[in-house]
Scaffold this motif. Sequence first.
Motif, mmCIF file in Angstrom:
data_model
loop_
_atom_site.group_PDB
_atom_site.id
_atom_site.type_symbol
_atom_site.label_atom_id
_atom_site.label_comp_id
_atom_site.label_asym_id
_atom_site.label_seq_id
_atom_site.Cartn_x
_atom_site.Cartn_y
_atom_site.Cartn_z
ATOM 1 N N TYR A 115 -3.910 7.514 -1.196
ATOM 2 C CA TYR A 115 -3.349 6.212 -0.927
ATOM 3 C C TYR A 115 -3.756 5.262 -2.038
ATOM 4 C CZ TYR A 115 -7.748 4.373 1.047
ATOM 5 O OH TYR A 115 -9.034 3.952 1.242
ATOM 6 N N ASN A 141 0.873 -1.159 0.000
ATOM 7 C CA ASN A 141 0.000 0.000 0.000
ATOM 8 C C ASN A 141 0.918 1.219 0.000
ATOM 9 O OD1 ASN A 141 -2.278 -1.598 0.185
ATOM 10 N ND2 ASN A 141 -2.405 -1.425 2.399
ATOM 11 N N VAL A 155 -3.849 0.982 -3.141
ATOM 12 C CA VAL A 155 -3.715 -0.431 -2.764
ATOM 13 C C VAL A 155 -3.232 -1.280 -3.932
ATOM 14 C CG1 VAL A 155 -5.407 -0.222 -0.916
ATOM 15 C CG2 VAL A 155 -6.144 -0.913 -3.204
ATOM 16 N N SER A 186 2.968 0.451 3.363
ATOM 17 C CA SER A 186 2.636 -0.565 4.351
ATOM 18 C C SER A 186 2.240 -1.830 3.595
ATOM 19 C CB SER A 186 1.497 -0.112 5.271
ATOM 20 O OG SER A 186 0.268 -0.066 4.556
ATOM 21 N N LYS A 187 2.181 -2.922 4.322
ATOM 22 C CA LYS A 187 1.745 -4.177 3.706
ATOM 23 C C LYS A 187 0.312 -4.470 4.133
ATOM 24 C CE LYS A 187 3.744 -7.061 1.726
ATOM 25 N NZ LYS A 187 3.794 -7.350 0.258
ATOM 26 N N ILE A 188 -0.448 -4.996 3.205
ATOM 27 C CA ILE A 188 -1.818 -5.391 3.518
ATOM 28 C C ILE A 188 -1.811 -6.356 4.688
ATOM 29 C CG2 ILE A 188 -3.792 -6.679 2.630
ATOM 30 C CD1 ILE A 188 -3.141 -5.550 -0.119
ATOM 31 N N LEU A 189 -2.664 -6.113 5.670
ATOM 32 C CA LEU A 189 -2.851 -6.933 6.868
ATOM 33 C C LEU A 189 -1.684 -6.832 7.851
ATOM 34 C CD1 LEU A 189 -4.541 -10.119 5.369
ATOM 35 C CD2 LEU A 189 -5.606 -8.056 6.301
ATOM 36 N N ILE A 190 -0.662 -6.034 7.532
ATOM 37 C CA ILE A 190 0.408 -5.777 8.500
ATOM 38 C C ILE A 190 0.369 -4.288 8.784
ATOM 39 C CG2 ILE A 190 2.879 -5.820 8.944
ATOM 40 C CD1 ILE A 190 3.069 -8.198 7.049
ATOM 41 N N ASN A 191 -0.029 -3.952 9.979
ATOM 42 C CA ASN A 191 -0.337 -2.549 10.261
ATOM 43 C C ASN A 191 0.850 -1.749 10.750
ATOM 44 O OD1 ASN A 191 -3.498 -2.021 10.070
ATOM 45 N ND2 ASN A 191 -3.081 -4.153 10.542
ATOM 46 N N GLU A 192 1.904 -1.777 9.971
ATOM 47 C CA GLU A 192 3.051 -0.909 10.224
ATOM 48 C C GLU A 192 3.259 -0.072 8.969
ATOM 49 O OE1 GLU A 192 6.318 -3.151 12.760
ATOM 50 O OE2 GLU A 192 5.583 -4.432 11.148
ATOM 51 N N GLN A 193 3.567 1.166 9.158
ATOM 52 C CA GLN A 193 3.750 2.074 8.032
ATOM 53 C C GLN A 193 5.147 2.675 8.111
ATOM 54 O OE1 GLN A 193 1.346 5.787 7.694
ATOM 55 N NE2 GLN A 193 0.580 4.836 5.815
ATOM 56 N N PHE A 194 5.796 2.738 6.964
ATOM 57 C CA PHE A 194 7.180 3.207 6.908
ATOM 58 C C PHE A 194 7.275 4.386 5.952
ATOM 59 C CE2 PHE A 194 8.779 -0.276 9.349
ATOM 60 C CZ PHE A 194 7.910 -1.315 9.073
#
Lengths: 112, 112
Positions: free
Chosen positions: A49, A32, A51, A94-102
């Motif tokens: 944003y 994302n 996806v 961020s990665k789908i279903l992994i709720n960390e944003q860089f």
Amino acid sequence: SQTIHQWPATLVQPVGSPLSLECTVEGTSNPNLYWYRQAAGRGLQLLFYSVGIGQISSEVPQNLSASRPQDRQFILSSKKLLLSDSGFYLCAWSKILINEQFFGPGTRLTVL
Amino acid sequence: QKEVEQDPGPLSVPEGAIVSLNCTYSNSAFQYFMWYRQYSRKGPELLMYTYSSGNKEDGRFTAQVDKSSKYISLFIRDSQPSDSATYLCAMSLGNTGNQFYFGTGTSLTVIP
């Protein structure tokens, strides 16, 4: 490991000129992608944003647009810059279903 | 009412002090909670990431989430001048869109 790049780092543009900011992510697939603007004392404002390729959601009406021509490339554009477009622009992933944003290192835009 | 509230500070502490940074939020559906550190003119760096309620410790940093009070905290022990930065809290619902909601940031200065 994953890295995120933004360029240019700084940009000074006259009012009415076009804009193109680029963001690329390495080391991951199907991220994302996000564009934020950060103004002093106002926090992070989500602009767009995405996806997936060609899928763009706009959060704030403005004279900016975004495109995602490739899986790991996100571009922020404007046909005619306004003074109010000045700010610090941040790309994030961020990665789908992994709720960390860089976040990337940011682009500081000054419109004169 | 903003989704996420954060005292902007500025906060100034002597070296070695314990620092407490806090955020409150209004949406009880938030599941994932993050703290970012942002140095001047740089992109935010993810410091801590927690899911649901509880504590998480990483070196001198401890993140706490109290979902019943809709309150999250970041504690910094033995603060160092290198901790001087703006700290942003963030949270997300955890859906596939992965939208993130940010506080406005607290500016911290650790005085040697």
